[in-house]
Design a protein around this motif. Structure first.
Motif, PDB file in Angstrom:
ATOM      1  N   HIS A  25      26.855  35.989  -1.275  1.00  0.00           N
ATOM      2  CA  HIS A  25      26.682  34.728  -1.225  1.00  0.00           C
ATOM      3  C   HIS A  25      25.298  34.527  -2.291  1.00  0.00           C
ATOM      4  O   HIS A  25      25.254  33.620  -3.050  1.00  0.00           O
ATOM      5  CB  HIS A  25      26.112  34.229   0.008  1.00  0.00           C
ATOM      6  CG  HIS A  25      25.816  32.570   0.053  1.00  0.00           C
ATOM      7  ND1 HIS A  25      26.894  31.952   0.168  1.00  0.00           N
ATOM      8  CD2 HIS A  25      24.661  32.201   0.096  1.00  0.00           C
ATOM      9  CE1 HIS A  25      26.615  30.535   0.163  1.00  0.00           C
ATOM     10  NE2 HIS A  25      25.123  30.823   0.060  1.00  0.00           N
ATOM     11  N   THR A  26      24.325  35.310  -2.085  1.00  0.00           N
ATOM     12  CA  THR A  26      23.042  35.291  -2.938  1.00  0.00           C
ATOM     13  C   THR A  26      23.309  35.387  -4.546  1.00  0.00           C
ATOM     14  O   THR A  26      23.143  34.736  -5.326  1.00  0.00           O
ATOM     15  CB  THR A  26      22.066  36.274  -2.673  1.00  0.00           C
ATOM     16  OG1 THR A  26      21.731  36.073  -1.088  1.00  0.00           O
ATOM     17  CG2 THR A  26      20.837  36.255  -3.235  1.00  0.00           C
ATOM     18  N   TYR A  27      24.449  36.499  -4.832  1.00  0.00           N
ATOM     19  CA  TYR A  27      24.720  36.574  -6.128  1.00  0.00           C
ATOM     20  C   TYR A  27      25.394  35.486  -6.751  1.00  0.00           C
ATOM     21  O   TYR A  27      25.405  35.196  -7.939  1.00  0.00           O
ATOM     22  CB  TYR A  27      25.660  37.772  -6.063  1.00  0.00           C
ATOM     23  CG  TYR A  27      26.397  38.196  -7.527  1.00  0.00           C
ATOM     24  CD1 TYR A  27      25.431  38.656  -8.445  1.00  0.00           C
ATOM     25  CD2 TYR A  27      27.687  38.016  -7.698  1.00  0.00           C
ATOM     26  CE1 TYR A  27      26.102  38.882  -9.883  1.00  0.00           C
ATOM     27  CE2 TYR A  27      28.213  38.403  -8.904  1.00  0.00           C
ATOM     28  CZ  TYR A  27      27.377  38.750  -9.982  1.00  0.00           C
ATOM     29  OH  TYR A  27      28.066  39.089 -11.113  1.00  0.00           O
ATOM     30  N   CYS A  28      26.365  34.919  -5.846  1.00  0.00           N
ATOM     31  CA  CYS A  28      27.157  33.712  -6.468  1.00  0.00           C
ATOM     32  C   CYS A  28      26.168  32.500  -6.523  1.00  0.00           C
ATOM     33  O   CYS A  28      26.374  32.093  -7.500  1.00  0.00           O
ATOM     34  CB  CYS A  28      28.226  33.378  -5.588  1.00  0.00           C
ATOM     35  SG  CYS A  28      29.417  32.116  -6.273  1.00  0.00           S
ATOM     36  N   THR A  29      25.413  32.375  -5.701  1.00  0.00           N
ATOM     37  CA  THR A  29      24.343  31.236  -5.786  1.00  0.00           C
ATOM     38  C   THR A  29      23.485  31.683  -7.271  1.00  0.00           C
ATOM     39  O   THR A  29      23.152  30.337  -7.916  1.00  0.00           O
ATOM     40  CB  THR A  29      23.474  31.133  -4.704  1.00  0.00           C
ATOM     41  OG1 THR A  29      24.238  30.810  -3.569  1.00  0.00           O
ATOM     42  CG2 THR A  29      22.607  30.090  -4.810  1.00  0.00           C
ATOM     43  N   SER A  30      22.964  32.740  -7.412  1.00  0.00           N
ATOM     44  CA  SER A  30      22.318  33.008  -8.555  1.00  0.00           C
ATOM     45  C   SER A  30      23.054  32.650  -9.805  1.00  0.00           C
ATOM     46  O   SER A  30      22.578  32.236 -10.681  1.00  0.00           O
ATOM     47  CB  SER A  30      21.821  34.605  -8.540  1.00  0.00           C
ATOM     48  OG  SER A  30      20.991  34.735  -7.305  1.00  0.00           O
ATOM     49  N   LEU A  31      24.474  33.115  -9.848  1.00  0.00           N
ATOM     50  CA  LEU A  31      25.161  32.710 -11.060  1.00  0.00           C
ATOM     51  C   LEU A  31      24.891  31.300 -11.290  1.00  0.00           C
ATOM     52  O   LEU A  31      24.834  30.908 -12.510  1.00  0.00           O
ATOM     53  CB  LEU A  31      26.478  33.110 -10.869  1.00  0.00           C
ATOM     54  CG  LEU A  31      27.009  34.651 -10.810  1.00  0.00           C
ATOM     55  CD1 LEU A  31      28.459  34.871 -10.462  1.00  0.00           C
ATOM     56  CD2 LEU A  31      26.588  35.365 -11.817  1.00  0.00           C
ATOM     57  N   PHE A  32      25.181  30.588 -10.251  1.00  0.00           N
ATOM     58  CA  PHE A  32      25.146  28.973 -10.434  1.00  0.00           C
ATOM     59  C   PHE A  32      23.825  28.605 -11.018  1.00  0.00           C
ATOM     60  O   PHE A  32      23.517  27.684 -12.006  1.00  0.00           O
ATOM     61  CB  PHE A  32      25.388  28.135  -9.018  1.00  0.00           C
ATOM     62  CG  PHE A  32      24.781  26.944  -9.048  1.00  0.00           C
ATOM     63  CD1 PHE A  32      25.594  25.905  -9.671  1.00  0.00           C
ATOM     64  CD2 PHE A  32      23.660  26.412  -8.557  1.00  0.00           C
ATOM     65  CE1 PHE A  32      25.279  24.593  -9.658  1.00  0.00           C
ATOM     66  CE2 PHE A  32      23.121  25.196  -8.462  1.00  0.00           C
ATOM     67  CZ  PHE A  32      23.954  24.434  -8.986  1.00  0.00           C
ATOM     68  N   GLU A  33      22.684  29.103 -10.439  1.00  0.00           N
ATOM     69  CA  GLU A  33      21.319  28.860 -10.753  1.00  0.00           C
ATOM     70  C   GLU A  33      20.831  29.208 -12.265  1.00  0.00           C
ATOM     71  O   GLU A  33      20.143  28.355 -12.867  1.00  0.00           O
ATOM     72  CB  GLU A  33      20.414  29.506 -10.005  1.00  0.00           C
ATOM     73  CG  GLU A  33      20.319  29.024  -8.476  1.00  0.00           C
ATOM     74  CD  GLU A  33      19.253  29.440  -7.674  1.00  0.00           C
ATOM     75  OE1 GLU A  33      18.759  30.826  -7.951  1.00  0.00           O
ATOM     76  OE2 GLU A  33      18.814  28.792  -6.528  1.00  0.00           O
ATOM     77  N   ILE A  34      21.688  30.258 -12.916  1.00  0.00           N
ATOM     78  CA  ILE A  34      21.363  30.594 -14.285  1.00  0.00           C
ATOM     79  C   ILE A  34      22.252  29.996 -15.066  1.00  0.00           C
ATOM     80  O   ILE A  34      22.376  30.109 -16.576  1.00  0.00           O
ATOM     81  CB  ILE A  34      21.492  32.171 -14.366  1.00  0.00           C
ATOM     82  CG1 ILE A  34      22.430  32.803 -14.225  1.00  0.00           C
ATOM     83  CG2 ILE A  34      20.175  32.824 -13.681  1.00  0.00           C
ATOM     84  CD1 ILE A  34      22.751  34.113 -14.580  1.00  0.00           C
ATOM     85  N   GLY A  35      23.166  29.030 -14.626  1.00  0.00           N
ATOM     86  CA  GLY A  35      24.205  28.326 -15.530  1.00  0.00           C
ATOM     87  C   GLY A  35      25.572  28.837 -16.013  1.00  0.00           C
ATOM     88  O   GLY A  35      26.107  28.474 -16.618  1.00  0.00           O
ATOM     89  N   ILE A  36      26.020  29.993 -15.000  1.00  0.00           N
ATOM     90  CA  ILE A  36      27.178  30.605 -15.382  1.00  0.00           C
ATOM     91  C   ILE A  36      28.276  29.461 -14.712  1.00  0.00           C
ATOM     92  O   ILE A  36      28.152  28.867 -13.776  1.00  0.00           O
ATOM     93  CB  ILE A  36      27.522  31.599 -14.410  1.00  0.00           C
ATOM     94  CG1 ILE A  36      26.386  32.861 -14.918  1.00  0.00           C
ATOM     95  CG2 ILE A  36      28.990  32.439 -14.704  1.00  0.00           C
ATOM     96  CD1 ILE A  36      26.188  32.995 -16.652  1.00  0.00           C
ATOM     97  N   ASP A  37      29.377  29.116 -15.633  1.00  0.00           N
ATOM     98  CA  ASP A  37      30.222  28.307 -15.193  1.00  0.00           C
ATOM     99  C   ASP A  37      31.037  28.679 -13.964  1.00  0.00           C
ATOM    100  O   ASP A  37      31.299  29.834 -13.599  1.00  0.00           O
ATOM    101  CB  ASP A  37      31.126  27.713 -16.338  1.00  0.00           C
ATOM    102  CG  ASP A  37      31.951  28.729 -16.805  1.00  0.00           C
ATOM    103  OD1 ASP A  37      33.244  28.956 -16.631  1.00  0.00           O
ATOM    104  OD2 ASP A  37      31.533  29.612 -17.771  1.00  0.00           O
TER     105      ASP A  37
END
Length: 82
Positions: free
Chosen positions: A17-29
């Motif tokens: 969950h943290t990894y996926c949230t981090s993807l969002f935070e750095i702008g990964i579509d």
């Protein structure tokens, strides 16, 4: 489960969950995140992405303030034409 000094238990689910949230935070579509997470349905990824963090809200606020700080393009044009 790993025991540590954090408020939350670190489980495999927590890490994903943290990894996926981090993807969002750095702008990964969303579609790329779906692939990286191995989700069969984009809905699964989208549900994780909708859990906004305080950091992402702060970043959005900063972006909005930066974009609006210069005023409306029409305002700038009017100032130059005077």
């Amino acid at each position: 489960m790993i025991v540590h000094g954090l408020d939350q238990a670190v489980t495999p689910y927590f890490l994903r969950h943290t990894y996926c949230t981090s993807l969002f935070e750095i702008g990964i579509d969303l579609k790329t995140a779906q692939y990286l997470m191995g989700h069969a349905s984009i809905k699964t990824t989208a549900n994780i992405y909708t859990h906004f963090t305080e950091r992402s809200l702060d970043k959005a606020g900063k972006t909005i303030r930066e974009k609006l700080a210069g005023g409306h393009p029409v305002d700038k044009k009017e100032k130059h034409s005077r």
